[in-house]
Design a protein around this motif. Structure first.
Motif, PDB file in Angstrom:
ATOM      1  N   UNK A 184      70.163  31.697  24.555  1.00 36.63           N
ATOM      2  CA  UNK A 184      70.338  32.654  25.660  1.00 36.63           C
ATOM      3  C   UNK A 184      71.526  32.261  26.528  1.00 36.63           C
ATOM      4  N   UNK A 185      72.140  33.255  27.164  1.00 31.51           N
ATOM      5  CA  UNK A 185      73.273  32.961  28.052  1.00 31.51           C
ATOM      6  C   UNK A 185      72.834  32.045  29.191  1.00 31.51           C
ATOM      7  N   UNK A 200      64.835  32.718  22.669  1.00 31.21           N
ATOM      8  CA  UNK A 200      65.240  33.938  21.952  1.00 31.21           C
ATOM      9  C   UNK A 200      64.861  35.210  22.707  1.00 31.21           C
ATOM     10  N   UNK A 201      63.708  35.195  23.389  1.00 33.88           N
ATOM     11  CA  UNK A 201      63.261  36.428  24.044  1.00 33.88           C
ATOM     12  C   UNK A 201      64.155  36.801  25.225  1.00 33.88           C
ATOM     13  N   UNK A 206      62.505  31.092  13.234  1.00 32.10           N
ATOM     14  CA  UNK A 206      61.449  31.097  14.245  1.00 32.10           C
ATOM     15  C   UNK A 206      61.989  31.687  15.545  1.00 32.10           C
ATOM     16  N   UNK A 207      61.241  32.648  16.084  1.00 32.85           N
ATOM     17  CA  UNK A 207      61.700  33.336  17.302  1.00 32.85           C
ATOM     18  C   UNK A 207      60.845  32.860  18.472  1.00 32.85           C
ATOM     19  N   UNK A 208      61.367  31.937  19.289  1.00 34.23           N
ATOM     20  CA  UNK A 208      60.538  31.428  20.380  1.00 34.23           C
ATOM     21  C   UNK A 208      60.631  32.270  21.657  1.00 34.23           C
ATOM     22  N   UNK A 216      57.968  34.634  28.746  1.00 34.18           N
ATOM     23  CA  UNK A 216      58.429  35.707  29.621  1.00 34.18           C
ATOM     24  C   UNK A 216      58.173  37.095  29.029  1.00 34.18           C
ATOM     25  N   UNK A 217      58.089  37.160  27.701  1.00 31.77           N
ATOM     26  CA  UNK A 217      58.019  38.472  27.036  1.00 31.77           C
ATOM     27  C   UNK A 217      56.658  39.135  27.217  1.00 31.77           C
TER      28      UNK A 217
END
Ligand code: KIV
Ligand code: ZN
Length: 505
Positions: free
Chosen positions: A102-103, A142-143, A166-168, A173-174
């Motif tokens: 993430x930025x 990732x989210x 894997x998408x953490x 937060x999601x």
């Protein structure tokens, strides 16, 4: 029906929970139980984080055969080399490389550009792939990563050889709809995605970890990363038992099966709770003590007439023991051994002898010895830490007149008898001070909980504590029908861990 891969990270993310440190033999014991439970992948640790972690991962890789054994590594050559060193003897080794995407993380933590991060992810996956064909990559946070950039990173690491993506939801937060859309988007927009396994790793900061993981499964994810009792960094991870029982109970909604032997769930939960000293809240889904108890008269009436009126899961499916009377003071070694085997325990001869002596002592004090009592005895007598000091006897005098006083007698490392006494603000404080006068290892008590194992005035009291020394936390557990004795046992247990860790450097 599709198979959902259960990736257990109790020994890695779970152990990251504040105060949840485990020693090597405790990690091995949990890993063996996870194999009995039937998880597909055990993330055994993060070898570059400490020599102790690396040693535990190597041991698990050598000793625990059926599941894939995975080691975590940052996107750094030394980390990847250490991860491989630790897992290389596993039957099926996996390296799990992670790097923030993430930025927010790139700007404030890594101080790298998107291009630099993409190149690093690709190169480090390629490095891991030189060691093994089973490489997982996680774009951390990732989210909160811009989806277009996430797709590019995933495409690059697939080309470099990643087999699991894997998408953490690293910071929990999601929301389920949003996380589901992210997973669907990955299937549509990432070229070359199809042979790879899409995995999810959700944290519980908003209490949505299980819901997010399940929505991802509905959208095509085929690996869920989770922990026993949901322990983990901050508010924890998606709980293994919730994910597994949701997909089993609502198979029509999810269309997947797992390889989990659900009858081992309860036992695994107890073991993890005991070894980490994190109690399970009574109303915790699936494994809480109240999860299958019906209090309201209307509900009880319904369950007696037909369990499905108010019970969506048969407690036996998850291995909840019937709290029936099992043994008494006339029961012998053979009966005790058989009952242990029925409960799924196989103890070494030495542990069995101690457990049997403890059972006899309990049966003298308590009329009815239940399965829960036996579990508590086993947890105490299965030694995962060598005793340097042994509690021989403890005596207190307390009440609302006078000052609480305790005397204790310990057996020291050379078998010497050591005795001392102390005053305290209460009986437990007096006992701990008396023990400290003998052992002399500075530490601070930071947590103390006491609960009863079963109902009734003669129930066993179980004490879980945490002590801190030089900013490292050690847990201790003790059980006895006398809570002062249980407290003394818990303290000795924690002190012996502290001493063993100091000796091991
Ligand atoms: O929460 C997270 O992002 C992680 C990664 C290392 C997968 O634990
Ligand atoms: Zn995590």
């Amino acid at each position: 029906m599709d198979r959902l891969i259960i990736f257990d990270t109790t020994l890695r993310d779970g152990e990251q929970a504040a105060g949840g440190a485990l020693n090597t033999s405790e990690k091995l014991e949990i890993a063996r139980q996870l194999a009995r439970l039937g998880v597909d992948v055990i993330e055994a640790g993060f070898p570059a984080s400490s020599p102790g972690d690396s040693k535990a991962v190597s041991l698990i890789a050598r000793e625990v055969r059926a599941p894939v054994i995975c080691a975590l590594a940052r996107a750094h050559p030394d980390d990847i080399d250490s991860a491989w060193e630790a897992v290389k003897e596993a039957e099926r080794p996996r390296i799990h490389v992670f790097l923030s995407a993430s930025d927010i993380h790139l700007m404030h933590q890594l101080k790298k550009s998107r291009e630099q991060v993409l190149a690093l992810a690709r190169d480090m996956v390629a490095r891991a792939r030189q060691y093994t064909d089973d490489v997982e990559f996680s774009p951390m946070d990732a989210s909160r990563t811009e989806p277009e950039y996430l797709y590019q990173v995933l495409e690059a690491v697939i080309k470099a050889g990643a087999t699991t993506l894997n998408i953490p939801d690293t910071v929990g937060y999601a929301t389920p709809d949003e996380f589901g859309e992210l997973i669907s988007g990955i299937f549509v927009h990432v070229p070359g995605i199809s042979p790879a396994v899409v995995s999810v790793h959700c944290h519980d900061d908003l209490g949505l970890a299980t819901a997010n993981s399940l929505e991802a499964v509905r959208r095509g994810a085929r690996q869920v990363e989770c922990t026993v009792n949901g322990i983990g960094e901050r508010a924890g991870n998606a709980s293994l038992e919730e994910v597994v029982m949701a997909v089993k109970t609502r198979q029509n909604r999810f269309g997947v099966t797992t390889g989990i032997n659900t009858e081992q769930i309860y036992r695994t939960s107890r073991l993890v709770s005991e070894l980490t000293a994190f109690p399970v809240q009574p109303n915790k889904a699936i494994v809480g003590t109240n999860a299958f108890s019906h209090e309201s008269g209307i509900h009880q009436d319904g369950v007696i007439k037909m369990p499905i009126t108010y019970e969506i899961i048969d407690p036996r499916t998850v291995g909840v023991p019937a709290s029936s009377l099992v043994l008494g003071k006339l029961s012998g070694r053979h009966a005790f051994k058989e009952r242990l085997a029925e409960l799924g325990y196989s103890l070494s001869e030495e542990d069995f002898t101690r457990a049997f002596a403890a059972f006899k002592e309990l049966a003298d004090k308590k009329k009815e010895v239940t399965d829960r009592d036996i579990e508590s005895i086993v947890a105490q007598e299965m030694r995962t830490v060598a005793e340097v000091y042994h509690l021989d006897c403890v005596q207190v005098s307390c009440g609302d007149r006078g000052i609480p006083t305790a005397s204790v007698r310990l057996i020291g490392p050379e078998g010497q008898v050591l005795a001392d006494a102390s005053l305290g603000t209460g009986p437990v404080d007096a006992v701990y001070k008396a023990i400290n006068r003998i052992v002399g290892v500075p530490n601070e008590l930071i947590e103390f909980t006491v609960k009863s194992v079963t109902e009734g005035i003669d129930a066993i009291g179980e004490v879980l504590i945490r002590i801190e020394s030089e900013r490292v936390t050690y847990t201790g557990r003790g059980a006895d029908t006398d809570v002062i004795v249980a407290s003394a046992k818990a303290y000795m247990n924690a002190l012996n861990r502290l001493i063993a860790a100091k000796k091991a450097g």
